[in-house]
Design a protein around this motif. Structure first.
Motif, PDB file in Angstrom:
ATOM      1  N   LEU A   9      20.703  64.728 -38.748  1.00  0.00           N
ATOM      2  CA  LEU A   9      19.428  64.133 -38.357  1.00  0.00           C
ATOM      3  C   LEU A   9      19.578  63.252 -37.121  1.00  0.00           C
ATOM      4  CD1 LEU A   9      17.964  63.318 -41.847  1.00  0.00           C
ATOM      5  CD2 LEU A   9      17.099  64.986 -40.215  1.00  0.00           C
ATOM      6  N   ILE A  10      20.722  62.604 -36.987  1.00  0.00           N
ATOM      7  CA  ILE A  10      20.982  61.780 -35.811  1.00  0.00           C
ATOM      8  C   ILE A  10      20.840  62.612 -34.547  1.00  0.00           C
ATOM      9  CG2 ILE A  10      22.846  60.631 -34.536  1.00  0.00           C
ATOM     10  CD1 ILE A  10      23.812  59.600 -37.278  1.00  0.00           C
ATOM     11  N   LEU A  11      21.311  63.831 -34.613  1.00  0.00           N
ATOM     12  CA  LEU A  11      21.274  64.680 -33.431  1.00  0.00           C
ATOM     13  C   LEU A  11      19.908  65.331 -33.238  1.00  0.00           C
ATOM     14  CD1 LEU A  11      24.764  66.279 -33.949  1.00  0.00           C
ATOM     15  CD2 LEU A  11      24.152  64.440 -32.385  1.00  0.00           C
ATOM     16  N   ILE A  12      19.183  65.538 -34.313  1.00  0.00           N
ATOM     17  CA  ILE A  12      17.884  66.197 -34.228  1.00  0.00           C
ATOM     18  C   ILE A  12      16.771  65.219 -33.887  1.00  0.00           C
ATOM     19  CG2 ILE A  12      16.112  67.404 -35.583  1.00  0.00           C
ATOM     20  CD1 ILE A  12      18.417  68.680 -37.167  1.00  0.00           C
ATOM     21  N   ILE A  13      16.784  64.041 -34.482  1.00  0.00           N
ATOM     22  CA  ILE A  13      15.684  63.099 -34.375  1.00  0.00           C
ATOM     23  C   ILE A  13      15.305  62.770 -32.932  1.00  0.00           C
ATOM     24  CG2 ILE A  13      15.040  60.686 -34.808  1.00  0.00           C
ATOM     25  CD1 ILE A  13      16.217  61.002 -37.585  1.00  0.00           C
ATOM     26  N   PRO A  14      16.246  62.472 -32.033  1.00  0.00           N
ATOM     27  CA  PRO A  14      15.823  62.114 -30.685  1.00  0.00           C
ATOM     28  C   PRO A  14      15.051  63.220 -29.959  1.00  0.00           C
ATOM     29  CG  PRO A  14      18.058  61.411 -31.053  1.00  0.00           C
ATOM     30  CD  PRO A  14      17.665  62.267 -32.231  1.00  0.00           C
ATOM     31  N   SER A  15      15.214  64.466 -30.363  1.00  0.00           N
ATOM     32  CA  SER A  15      14.538  65.541 -29.663  1.00  0.00           C
ATOM     33  C   SER A  15      13.135  65.809 -30.195  1.00  0.00           C
ATOM     34  CB  SER A  15      15.377  66.827 -29.749  1.00  0.00           C
ATOM     35  OG  SER A  15      15.462  67.241 -31.091  1.00  0.00           O
ATOM     36  N   LEU A  16      12.736  65.181 -31.289  1.00  0.00           N
ATOM     37  CA  LEU A  16      11.413  65.383 -31.840  1.00  0.00           C
ATOM     38  C   LEU A  16      10.414  64.447 -31.172  1.00  0.00           C
ATOM     39  CD1 LEU A  16      12.403  65.587 -35.612  1.00  0.00           C
ATOM     40  CD2 LEU A  16      12.028  67.478 -34.029  1.00  0.00           C
ATOM     41  N   CYS A  17       9.138  64.813 -31.229  1.00  0.00           N
ATOM     42  CA  CYS A  17       8.095  64.007 -30.593  1.00  0.00           C
ATOM     43  C   CYS A  17       7.554  62.963 -31.563  1.00  0.00           C
ATOM     44  CB  CYS A  17       6.962  64.899 -30.122  1.00  0.00           C
ATOM     45  SG  CYS A  17       7.458  66.029 -28.828  1.00  0.00           S
ATOM     46  N   PHE A  18       7.770  61.700 -31.281  1.00  0.00           N
ATOM     47  CA  PHE A  18       7.196  60.597 -32.026  1.00  0.00           C
ATOM     48  C   PHE A  18       7.538  59.321 -31.286  1.00  0.00           C
ATOM     49  CE2 PHE A  18      11.137  62.006 -33.895  1.00  0.00           C
ATOM     50  CZ  PHE A  18      11.921  60.890 -33.786  1.00  0.00           C
ATOM     51  N   ALA A  19       6.956  58.240 -31.729  1.00  0.00           N
ATOM     52  CA  ALA A  19       7.124  56.965 -31.026  1.00  0.00           C
ATOM     53  C   ALA A  19       8.529  56.399 -31.211  1.00  0.00           C
ATOM     54  CB  ALA A  19       6.101  55.963 -31.533  1.00  0.00           C
ATOM     55  N   GLN A  20       9.064  55.897 -30.134  1.00  0.00           N
ATOM     56  CA  GLN A  20      10.329  55.188 -30.145  1.00  0.00           C
ATOM     57  C   GLN A  20      10.058  53.786 -29.628  1.00  0.00           C
ATOM     58  OE1 GLN A  20      13.588  57.065 -28.110  1.00  0.00           O
ATOM     59  NE2 GLN A  20      12.790  59.100 -28.483  1.00  0.00           N
ATOM     60  N   THR A  21      10.848  52.841 -30.068  1.00  0.00           N
ATOM     61  CA  THR A  21      10.709  51.475 -29.587  1.00  0.00           C
ATOM     62  C   THR A  21      12.015  51.061 -28.933  1.00  0.00           C
ATOM     63  OG1 THR A  21       9.237  50.995 -31.445  1.00  0.00           O
ATOM     64  CG2 THR A  21      10.128  49.111 -30.244  1.00  0.00           C
ATOM     65  N   LYS A  22      11.911  50.476 -27.754  1.00  0.00           N
ATOM     66  CA  LYS A  22      13.105  50.007 -27.041  1.00  0.00           C
ATOM     67  C   LYS A  22      13.260  48.508 -27.256  1.00  0.00           C
ATOM     68  CE  LYS A  22      15.475  50.109 -22.650  1.00  0.00           C
ATOM     69  NZ  LYS A  22      16.652  50.863 -22.671  1.00  0.00           N
ATOM     70  N   HIS A  23      14.459  48.110 -27.609  1.00  0.00           N
ATOM     71  CA  HIS A  23      14.828  46.705 -27.803  1.00  0.00           C
ATOM     72  C   HIS A  23      15.992  46.426 -26.860  1.00  0.00           C
ATOM     73  CE1 HIS A  23      12.459  46.483 -31.559  1.00  0.00           C
ATOM     74  NE2 HIS A  23      12.931  47.696 -31.788  1.00  0.00           N
ATOM     75  N   ASN A  24      15.709  46.053 -25.643  1.00  0.00           N
ATOM     76  CA  ASN A  24      16.732  45.856 -24.620  1.00  0.00           C
ATOM     77  C   ASN A  24      17.579  47.123 -24.489  1.00  0.00           C
ATOM     78  OD1 ASN A  24      16.069  43.007 -25.796  1.00  0.00           O
ATOM     79  ND2 ASN A  24      16.730  42.671 -23.697  1.00  0.00           N
ATOM     80  N   ASP A  25      18.851  47.073 -24.942  1.00  0.00           N
ATOM     81  CA  ASP A  25      19.745  48.229 -24.806  1.00  0.00           C
ATOM     82  C   ASP A  25      19.731  49.149 -26.021  1.00  0.00           C
ATOM     83  OD1 ASP A  25      20.534  47.276 -22.310  1.00  0.00           O
ATOM     84  OD2 ASP A  25      22.159  46.086 -23.153  1.00  0.00           O
ATOM     85  N   TRP A  26      18.923  48.852 -27.009  1.00  0.00           N
ATOM     86  CA  TRP A  26      18.871  49.631 -28.255  1.00  0.00           C
ATOM     87  C   TRP A  26      17.507  50.280 -28.409  1.00  0.00           C
ATOM     88  CZ3 TRP A  26      22.321  50.138 -32.543  1.00  0.00           C
ATOM     89  CH2 TRP A  26      23.600  49.617 -32.279  1.00  0.00           C
ATOM     90  N   TRP A  27      17.497  51.400 -29.108  1.00  0.00           N
ATOM     91  CA  TRP A  27      16.276  52.128 -29.431  1.00  0.00           C
ATOM     92  C   TRP A  27      16.136  52.201 -30.947  1.00  0.00           C
ATOM     93  CZ3 TRP A  27      12.753  54.023 -25.989  1.00  0.00           C
ATOM     94  CH2 TRP A  27      13.156  54.069 -24.652  1.00  0.00           C
ATOM     95  N   ILE A  29      13.877  54.385 -33.992  1.00  0.00           N
ATOM     96  CA  ILE A  29      13.008  55.519 -34.295  1.00  0.00           C
ATOM     97  C   ILE A  29      12.696  55.433 -35.785  1.00  0.00           C
ATOM     98  CG2 ILE A  29      12.815  58.015 -34.415  1.00  0.00           C
ATOM     99  CD1 ILE A  29      14.900  58.130 -32.129  1.00  0.00           C
ATOM    100  N   ILE A  30      11.419  55.451 -36.103  1.00  0.00           N
ATOM    101  CA  ILE A  30      10.977  55.473 -37.493  1.00  0.00           C
ATOM    102  C   ILE A  30      10.296  56.820 -37.684  1.00  0.00           C
ATOM    103  CG2 ILE A  30       9.630  54.322 -39.276  1.00  0.00           C
ATOM    104  CD1 ILE A  30      11.763  52.484 -37.946  1.00  0.00           C
ATOM    105  N   LYS A  31      10.871  57.667 -38.514  1.00  0.00           N
ATOM    106  CA  LYS A  31      10.345  59.018 -38.721  1.00  0.00           C
ATOM    107  C   LYS A  31      10.393  59.329 -40.204  1.00  0.00           C
ATOM    108  CE  LYS A  31       9.222  63.288 -37.573  1.00  0.00           C
ATOM    109  NZ  LYS A  31       7.855  63.637 -37.523  1.00  0.00           N
ATOM    110  N   GLY A  32       9.238  59.339 -40.845  1.00  0.00           N
ATOM    111  CA  GLY A  32       9.204  59.649 -42.271  1.00  0.00           C
ATOM    112  C   GLY A  32      10.035  58.666 -43.076  1.00  0.00           C
TER     113      GLY A  32
END
Length: 162
Positions: A9-27, A29-32
């Motif tokens: 899922l770590i490798l799949i999640i970034p490629s899916l379309c949904f909102a991401q939040t940036k926190h300085n140098d960290w991102w 993702i809340i998905k399901g």
């Protein structure tokens, strides 16, 4: 198998379309039912955590390893250095290390600006990756809030046997 699912899922999640939040140098993702935070360094190595029922820290240190093999490594921040145990996984053509979350890692991250992870290689050398922790505290807080919200939503009023 559960760790492989998390890491896949770590490798799949970034490629899916949904909102991401940036926190300085960290991102984050809340998905399901999955909550994910990560950062990349300038070499494109990655450090992150993925949570569902539990959390798994992982690192893509851009080094090869033997799948399923565990070894000792060293995690170091401004708060000190601690020995950690890592396990190699091969997921989607990438070598990843899972790190067992524990209080020592949490304490090492708290208030630190950078983290280094030193992993022994087969030739007697070490591979060292450094990551920024700027924004990680807020990213982890967001994961915690999402987890708490999910638990509240799962509360039911069904009959049960006690």
């Amino acid at each position: 198998k559960m760790k492989k699912l998390f890491l896949l899922l770590i490798l799949i999640i970034p490629s899916l379309c949904f909102a991401q939040t940036k926190h300085n140098d960290w991102w984050t993702i809340i998905k399901g039912n999955y909550f994910y935070a990560y950062t990349n360094n300038e070499s494109d190595a990655a450090l992150g955590v993925i949570c569902s029922d539990g959390c798994v820290y992982y690192a893509n240190l851009l080094v090869e390893c033997k799948e399923g093999e565990s070894s000792n490594a060293l995690l170091s921040t401004e708060n000190g250095a601690i020995p950690i145990r890592i396990t190699c996984m091969f997921v989607d053509d990438k070598y990843l290390f899972s790190l067992q979350p524990n209080d020592d890692i949490t304490r090492a991250f708290n208030g630190a600006k950078t983290v280094g992870i030193a992993v022994p290689l087969n030739d007697g050398k070490f591979s060292v990756a450094r990551f920024s922790l700027t924004g990680s505290e807020n990213a982890f807080k967001e994961l915690y809030k999402a987890s708490q919200k999910r638990k509240e939503q799962e509360a039911t009023f069904k009959n049960e046997t006690l």
